[in-house]
Design a protein around this motif. Structure first.
Motif, mmCIF file in Angstrom:
data_model
loop_
_atom_site.group_PDB
_atom_site.id
_atom_site.type_symbol
_atom_site.label_atom_id
_atom_site.label_comp_id
_atom_site.label_asym_id
_atom_site.label_seq_id
_atom_site.Cartn_x
_atom_site.Cartn_y
_atom_site.Cartn_z
ATOM 1 N N ASP A 408 16.337 23.281 25.539
ATOM 2 C CA ASP A 408 17.349 23.963 26.326
ATOM 3 C C ASP A 408 16.637 24.772 27.403
ATOM 4 N N LYS A 409 17.001 24.548 28.653
ATOM 5 C CA LYS A 409 16.294 25.172 29.778
ATOM 6 C C LYS A 409 16.405 26.697 29.762
ATOM 7 N N LYS A 410 17.555 27.204 29.311
ATOM 8 C CA LYS A 410 17.789 28.649 29.355
ATOM 9 C C LYS A 410 17.138 29.378 28.188
ATOM 10 N N THR A 411 17.234 28.808 27.001
ATOM 11 C CA THR A 411 16.788 29.530 25.799
ATOM 12 C C THR A 411 15.445 29.072 25.248
ATOM 13 N N GLU A 441 9.945 26.916 22.632
ATOM 14 C CA GLU A 441 8.711 26.323 23.158
ATOM 15 C C GLU A 441 7.526 27.280 23.026
ATOM 16 N N GLU A 442 7.806 28.594 23.060
ATOM 17 C CA GLU A 442 6.709 29.570 23.036
ATOM 18 C C GLU A 442 5.874 29.442 21.768
ATOM 19 N N HIS A 446 1.955 28.002 21.435
ATOM 20 C CA HIS A 446 0.890 28.846 20.907
ATOM 21 C C HIS A 446 0.325 28.362 19.577
ATOM 22 N N ALA A 447 1.005 27.382 18.948
ATOM 23 C CA ALA A 447 0.476 26.817 17.704
ATOM 24 C C ALA A 447 -0.796 26.031 18.005
ATOM 25 N N VAL A 448 -1.787 26.122 17.115
ATOM 26 C CA VAL A 448 -3.045 25.390 17.288
ATOM 27 C C VAL A 448 -2.975 24.112 16.450
ATOM 28 N N PHE A 449 -3.016 22.967 17.111
ATOM 29 C CA PHE A 449 -2.953 21.672 16.433
ATOM 30 C C PHE A 449 -4.373 21.168 16.180
ATOM 31 N N PRO A 450 -4.636 20.546 15.037
ATOM 32 C CA PRO A 450 -5.998 20.093 14.729
ATOM 33 C C PRO A 450 -6.421 18.906 15.605
ATOM 34 N N GLU A 460 1.204 18.278 23.174
ATOM 35 C CA GLU A 460 1.124 17.942 24.592
ATOM 36 C C GLU A 460 2.503 17.644 25.187
ATOM 37 N N SER A 461 3.388 17.055 24.377
ATOM 38 C CA SER A 461 4.743 16.770 24.846
ATOM 39 C C SER A 461 5.494 18.069 25.147
ATOM 40 N N VAL A 462 5.300 19.064 24.290
ATOM 41 C CA VAL A 462 5.904 20.385 24.518
ATOM 42 C C VAL A 462 5.321 21.010 25.788
ATOM 43 N N LEU A 463 4.002 20.945 25.914
ATOM 44 C CA LEU A 463 3.345 21.473 27.113
ATOM 45 C C LEU A 463 3.878 20.799 28.376
#
Length: 472
Positions: A408-411, A441-442, A446-450, A460-463
């Protein structure tokens, strides 16, 4: 005389039914399950589990055929279809026995037979002819709460009825006596595509006919299009927007009369045909109408807690409607029983139920597709990341795949995630957990993926959705 009264009686011993029974027993209810044939139901005996065993054999066979791609050599590659089927049946048998053990462990009575509701709180059981020796069977039983979990069966189209020889349902497709040289699959949902994938990998000439414009109709359009290209690259013939008008049977083959999207008609002769046009709920013969349980479009009407229109009668799983998935049935069973107990529980949220298709490539999704999100009038951000940018995917020899995320673009709320590629059925749970935690998304950024893992494609898709993608 044995006591025939229970707090909870569950009709059907499939995933929804046996899980509901176990949770009821855990909560102190005197519990029974009525089952006419298989503990574990269709999923364990003729669906989810044995098909995965078949697909695993096909996957290993595929790797053996492509050994040189990995710097290996393998000669005289072949298979014994009888042994492949035997392994699949053995896997189901092992798990079937496991469910029986769980019933005993939790002190749940198993009543073998076919149940009919005679009144609210009362059932009559017709004994199963092949019930285990000394088991509970035919007779009248009483239950303060009766949960209907009778599952579903293959949908049959008039004039194209399966005959177990030339036209198969998933039952026959799972235990072929010989490998057909050619096969037509009618329907491109999860069941149809999984069988098309299995038989194609094992060497059959496969055609898929889908009446809708898109194969895998419940999936995101972009993901379905990616999968289609992969299937066609493998040599699978796909006809979408096409319908089967009828069949003509021969001695050891069937001629399928197909009309394509433009109205052109053609006859396709194949050795075998699989009818995979969906399933219908098992609501017949249960006596539901006689006691006033509301049924619409072949399924029992129930609320988010499994409650039907008649107090004390509940419905869960396939018989209570889409999505017709084992994990949905299990969760519904738990919710239903906990609500009966009076515990604080949340109603079923169908928007957060993942779907998985175990073909090659695998497909997995949860939440809204891009099209559905736009139809709801939402402003969205969409992120994409291809497997070709992922080190683990390349090392595995699986560089073709895609992860797509919708926010969602707003939230910043994660609305949906759609994946196609290697092992995505194991990756999807990360997005499911994120959605249940109302993650934005925040947190995901900020989650660290192995590293190196396929799961990095999710990050990367979230980024990408927020203009921060690194590896493309």
């Amino acid at each position: 005389m044995a006591d025939t009264s229970y707090d909870v009686i569950v009709i059907g011993g499939g995933p929804g039914g046996y899980v509901a029974a176990i949770r009821a027993a855990q909560l102190g209810f005197k519990t029974a399950v009525v089952e006419k044939k298989h503990l574990g139901g269709i999923c364990l005996n003729w669906g989810c589990i044995p098909t995965k065993a078949l697909l695993r054999s096909a996957e290993i066979y595929h790797y053996m055929e492509h050994a040189k791609d990995y710097g290996l050599s393998a000669e005289k590659i072949g298979f014994d279809i009888g042994a492949v089927v035997k392994r699949s049946r053995g896997v189901s048998s092992q798990l079937n026995s496991g469910v029986g053990f769980l019933m005993k462990k939790n002190k749940i009575d198993v009543i073998w037979g076919k149940a009919t509701l005679t009144a609210p709180g009362k059932i009559k059981v017709e004994a199963a002819p092949d019930a285990p020796k000394g088991a509970l069977g035919g007779g009248d039983y009483q239950g303060k709460h009766i949960i209907v979990a009778t599952g579903a069966r293959p949908r049959v189209l008039p004039g194209i009825e399966p005959d177990k020889k030339l036209i198969w349902t998933y039952f026959e497709a799972m235990v072929p006596e010989k490998m057909p040289k050619s096969l037509l699959v009618m329907g491109s949902g999860a069941i149809g595509i999984e069988f098309a994938s299995f038989y194609k990998t094992m060497g059959a000439d496969v055609t898929v006919v889908e009446v809708l414009p898109q194969i895998l109709p419940v999936e995101d359009e972009e993901i379905a299009a990616h999968a289609r290209k992969r299937f066609e690259k493998q040599g699978m013939k796909i006809m979408s927007g096409a319908k089967v008008n009828g069949v003509t049977k021969k001695a050891d083959s069937v001629v399928v009369h197909v009309e394509d999207a433009k109205g052109a008609k053609q006859d396709i002769e194949v050795e075998r045909m699989i009818s995979a046009v969906g399933v219908v709920g098992n609501v017949d013969g249960l006596g539901l109408e006689n006691i006033g349980v509301k049924i619409e479009r072949g399924i029992i009407v129930a609320d988010g807690y499994g409650r039907t229109s008649v107090p004390g009668i509940y419905a869960i799983g396939d018989v209570a409607g889409a999505p017709m998935l084992a994990h949905k049935a299990e969760h519904e069973g738990v919710i239903c029983v906990e609500a009966i107990k009076g515990l604080h529980t949340h109603p079923m949220d169908k928007a957060k139920i993942p779907g998985c298709t175990y073909c090659v490539p695998q497909i997995a999704s949860v939440g809204l597709t891009e099209k559905k999100a736009k139809e709801q009038g939402r402003e969205i951000r969409v992120g994409r990341f291809p497997f070709v940018g992922n080190g683990k995917a390349i090392a595995l020899g699986e560089p073709e795949g895609l992860v797509k995320t919708i926010f969602d673009k707003k939230t910043g709320e994660l609305l949906g995630a759609h994946l196609v590629g290697a092992e995505v059925t194991e990756l999807i749970q990360g997005f499911v957990i994120a959605m249940n935690l109302e993650t934005t998304e925040e947190e995901l950024i900020h989650a660290v993926f192995p590293h190196p893992t396929l799961s990095e494609t999710m990050h990367e898709s979230v980024l990408d959705a927020y203009g921060r993608v690194v590896h493309t």
